[in-house]
Scaffold this active site. Structure first.
Site, PDB file in Angstrom:
ATOM      1  N   SER A  46     -29.661  36.429 -37.784  1.00  0.00           N
ATOM      2  CA  SER A  46     -28.644  36.338 -36.567  1.00  0.00           C
ATOM      3  C   SER A  46     -28.682  34.745 -36.047  1.00  0.00           C
ATOM      4  O   SER A  46     -29.588  34.063 -36.102  1.00  0.00           O
ATOM      5  CB  SER A  46     -29.420  37.205 -35.590  1.00  0.00           C
ATOM      6  OG  SER A  46     -28.380  37.286 -34.329  1.00  0.00           O
ATOM      7  N   GLU A  47     -27.426  34.306 -35.902  1.00  0.00           N
ATOM      8  CA  GLU A  47     -27.008  32.857 -35.480  1.00  0.00           C
ATOM      9  C   GLU A  47     -27.981  32.373 -34.395  1.00  0.00           C
ATOM     10  O   GLU A  47     -28.219  31.149 -34.475  1.00  0.00           O
ATOM     11  CB  GLU A  47     -25.567  32.626 -35.118  1.00  0.00           C
ATOM     12  CG  GLU A  47     -24.525  32.985 -36.305  1.00  0.00           C
ATOM     13  CD  GLU A  47     -24.057  34.214 -36.049  1.00  0.00           C
ATOM     14  OE1 GLU A  47     -24.684  35.238 -36.325  1.00  0.00           O
ATOM     15  OE2 GLU A  47     -22.800  34.508 -35.790  1.00  0.00           O
ATOM     16  N   ASN A  48     -28.170  33.375 -33.331  1.00  0.00           N
ATOM     17  CA  ASN A  48     -28.867  32.616 -32.330  1.00  0.00           C
ATOM     18  C   ASN A  48     -30.548  32.614 -32.693  1.00  0.00           C
ATOM     19  O   ASN A  48     -31.190  32.598 -31.734  1.00  0.00           O
ATOM     20  CB  ASN A  48     -28.471  33.829 -31.068  1.00  0.00           C
ATOM     21  CG  ASN A  48     -29.177  35.074 -31.150  1.00  0.00           C
ATOM     22  OD1 ASN A  48     -29.117  35.611 -32.248  1.00  0.00           O
ATOM     23  ND2 ASN A  48     -29.424  35.627 -29.986  1.00  0.00           N
ATOM     24  N   SER A  91     -31.073  27.379 -37.466  1.00  0.00           N
ATOM     25  CA  SER A  91     -30.261  28.624 -37.850  1.00  0.00           C
ATOM     26  C   SER A  91     -28.992  28.243 -38.412  1.00  0.00           C
ATOM     27  O   SER A  91     -28.528  28.832 -39.469  1.00  0.00           O
ATOM     28  CB  SER A  91     -29.838  29.194 -36.301  1.00  0.00           C
ATOM     29  OG  SER A  91     -29.296  30.648 -36.497  1.00  0.00           O
TER      30      SER A  91
END
Lengths: 221, 256, 221, 256
Positions: A46-48, A91
């Site tokens: 997940s990007e976050n 990330s």
């Protein structure tokens, strides 16, 4: 009218592209439906700032939700053994250093593999860029899942994108409700068609010329 | 030892002048520095530049329940962001009136923002970025081919202030996060001139394992504790989570 | 011959530039002697990824040495409450983002504040660049401690550095065995002289013209 | 689950071809990946590029006691480094013979190397770097004034391999370090195409707290356990530390 594949079936077909040990980032919408069909051993990003997390919290189990664990699409996820939490500098190094496979939605894909999926119109406020451009440019493999045509029947696989671009020449594979098409240096290679559809019928709903694979087959799950 | 602990959020933001730039995290409401945002609103500094990954309206909550970034919109001159609004709700519709009144919006990709903040922290003058080529992000920017590939020259970001949402801070300013609190806060703290953190807990020096510190005290200037059960507290977040779960449209956005 | 300050005294004078809450990185050699005189509350930084560590392990207490805690000058340090360990990306962001004060040694300092301290000659293999250039460019304040003249009596404070540069216009303050000199936009400001030395005597051993401070005083500790 | 654990160091480096580039940490002997270095020496791949912050000869130890980077010198075509040798011992004297035989040496500042590795990991095409202006580091490089300040264009580094010295790794490749093991290993792992780690301990998935992972499994391809009491082990390091302490000249270098 002939039957097209359900969204769920597109997702199941896309999930077949992944295998044990792959790292995957799923875009919002259709790509997210893949989550339930992805084989064991595939690791979610997940990007976050989360990698290797567990299943999402479903609608009927809100008591499992923890506000500290929210994915990039604002869904609650559960921790899993081997999970890692990190910042966005790391990330996006994961994303940009070519280690992830990404499955994204699409408004248009061009015959060169250009992708438009962040904004249907010309107003920047009408769409969100987010991490999608980073994924399209940086991922090891970009798989687009979308309907083959717009609601009013126009091709979404086009000679040249008219919607604002997300990235140039980034798409590797397109999976629609009618076909599986690979972007190759020679052009778009039609590899699979939906049951009951012929190559010519798919071509009729596709703007650029398709190269038909010698071993063209029906989409299998 | 220099005292970095402030008793009130208002004091912690008291010196933020008109025209200042502020970087802060927002990915959902968890990573928001809600008390600092509310204090900055009370202070009313004008012509601010806000640097965020996302600015998304809070649905179904009052400002007393959640102090989210849109409350600062009337104070902004410029917004740098990756996501403005929710796609399902017509993306940036909620800021249209401000744009018409002169708010400048600079779009960025999330990864580009992270790299630009790193560039700011490392003293770089610019970076050749691979993302955005052929898109609206290249407009007005220098492009260059390096080793056969096109790049866009992007400029470093050095915010005047960073608001960071930590979990625990010791009195020297060493910070650890919890889940999505972390977001882009570490690099924002490094890039900013002055970093202010709001945390669930302030602990004694020595309570955080040296190997586990994520943001080091040198990057943190001011520390304020989130009031227990108050705005932005874990207790409050948990209550709101159940409130969200009772509202069908939101459940559909969140859980689908 | 008149007496010059001992190295230990130079270090004591340099240490006076620091106060509670400052973050400091000490170069090898003379600057390191400052460590013992630095006031409480000053926090030490080592380029290889440690901040806020405790005293160095001395020669007679090797049993305290832990191979996991080695500073950038290959000395063992002891952990202290509030210490943080981190990687070099973060370490050099600390250095380059203007938050540290650094005390470095010097071969030459020019009247414009140029610094040469990594290599006395022209052979790159004859010196080490390391993190010194980053410190010189990035630190909030660069303090140079060195002897006022070379072993054969030539000025080390010069109009133009002849040794290979470390960085241009980076030095804020020079502390020698004869004087304390500030680099200002107008030129080199002589602020303090060693006990028994006059401004004229210091000038005679300095290549560029010195501006003598109105409140010129003797170096005090 | 993909098996990343290798039983032998020789297997872990078996595919490194002639001409490969390798980044690894060295700040004193603690952060060295000694077993991987020894295995690469045994393998004998040629024309390698070595990317390190420091390359410093080991004093008073045999190669059996410490496998340090200089053992690879006969296999190198190029060296990128910040520190070559110890100042007190005449700096780079120990590599002069290799330079005369054609070894190319590219000097860098430590911070510039870290930024170039980050640029490699983030897909950047180049960075405008403030360090080195007016020095030998600017030779042959493009310079540019941005906002009144001069910068040098530096290129990203994407090593073919990274050797990283971890403390613990789980079987997915999540790594934690211990003190100066960490060094530049996290960014080297991110920038490299293939990352190999040697660790004190291999643990089960789930044993490392998600908040404490420093290098995430996605960046780690191969894991090998340092033999207990063997080359590079903490036990060996402790023994050697006392041996060093008995040698006066080294004590003077180390403890002054």
């Amino acid at each position: 009218m002939k039957q097209r594949l359900e969204r769920e079936v597109i997702a199941m077909r896309a999930a077949k592209e992944l295998m044990d040990g792959d790292y995957v980032n799923l875009g919002i919408g259709l790509p997210n439906l893949c989550a339930l069909h992805i084989p064991e051993g595939v690791i979610f990003h997940s990007e976050n700032g989360a990698l290797g997390y567990g299943p999402l919290v479903m609608q009927d189990e809100v008591e499992k939700a923890d506000q500290h664990y929210v994915d990039a699409g604002a869904r609650y996820f559960t921790p899993a053994p081997g999970m890692a939490i990190f910042d966005l500098v790391i990330s996006f190094a994961m994303i940009r250093s070519g280690r992830l496979i990404t499955i994204l939605g699409g408004f248009q894909v061009s015959e060169k593999g250009d992708l438009a999926n962040w904004n249907t119109g010309e107003d920047p406020l009408g769409g969100t860029i987010g991490g999608g451009m980073d994924l399209a440019v940086g991922a090891k493999r970009v798989i687009i899942t979308m309907e083959h045509t717009t609601k009013d029947g126009k091709p979404k696989i086009v000679k040249r994108c008219t919607a604002p671009l997300t990235a140039r020449k980034c798409v590797d594979l397109v999976i629609t409700d009618l076909a599986v098409i690979e972007v190759t240096p020679e052009g778009l290679l039609l590899k699979e068609v939906a049951p009951g559809w012929s190559a010519a019928e798919v071509q009729a709903l596709t703007e650029p010329r398709l190269i038909v694979a010698r071993d063209l087959k029906e989409i299998e799950l | 030892m220099i005292n970095k602990v402030f008793d009130s959020f208002d004091e912690a933001v008291a010196d933020i002048p008109d025209g200042a730039s502020i970087a802060t995290g927002c990915w959902g409401t968890t990573s928001l520095s809600q008390n600092l945002i509310a204090a900055l609103k009370r202070k009313g500094a004008k012509d601010l530049t806000l640097i965020v990954h996302n600015i998304i309206p809070t649905l179904f909550f009052t400002e007393d329940e959640v102090a989210n970034l849109p409350v600062l919109l009337p104070q902004l001159k410029k917004l740098i962001a990756g996501v403005v609004g929710l796609q399902v709700l017509g993306a940036g519709a909620f800021i249209k009136e401000y744009v018409e009144m002169g708010l400048e919006v600079e779009f960025t990709s999330h990864g580009t923002l992270a790299s630009r903040l790193y560039a700011g922290a490392a003293g770089l003058g610019g970076i050749y970025n691979p993302v955005g080529v052929g898109t609206i992000l290249e407009e007005g920017k220098e492009k260059r081919v390096i080793d056969g590939k096109e790049y866009i020259l992007e400029m470093p970001i050095r915010p005047d202030y960073a608001f960071i949402r930590g979990h625990k801070a010791d009195k020297l300013g060493n910070v650890v996060y919890w889940g999505v609190y972390r977001e882009d806060h570490p690099v924002m703290a490094m890039a900013a001139k002055v970093t202010i953190t709001e945390v669930d807990e302030i602990v004694e020096v020595g309570e955080i394992d040296p190997e586990h510190v994520v943001t080091q005290g040198i990057f943190v200037d001011r520390i304020v504790k989130v009031p227990e059960g108050g705005l932005g507290s874990p207790q409050r977040a948990k209550e709101l989570l159940f409130k969200v779960a009772e509202i069908d449209i939101v459940r559909q956005i969140l859980f689908k």
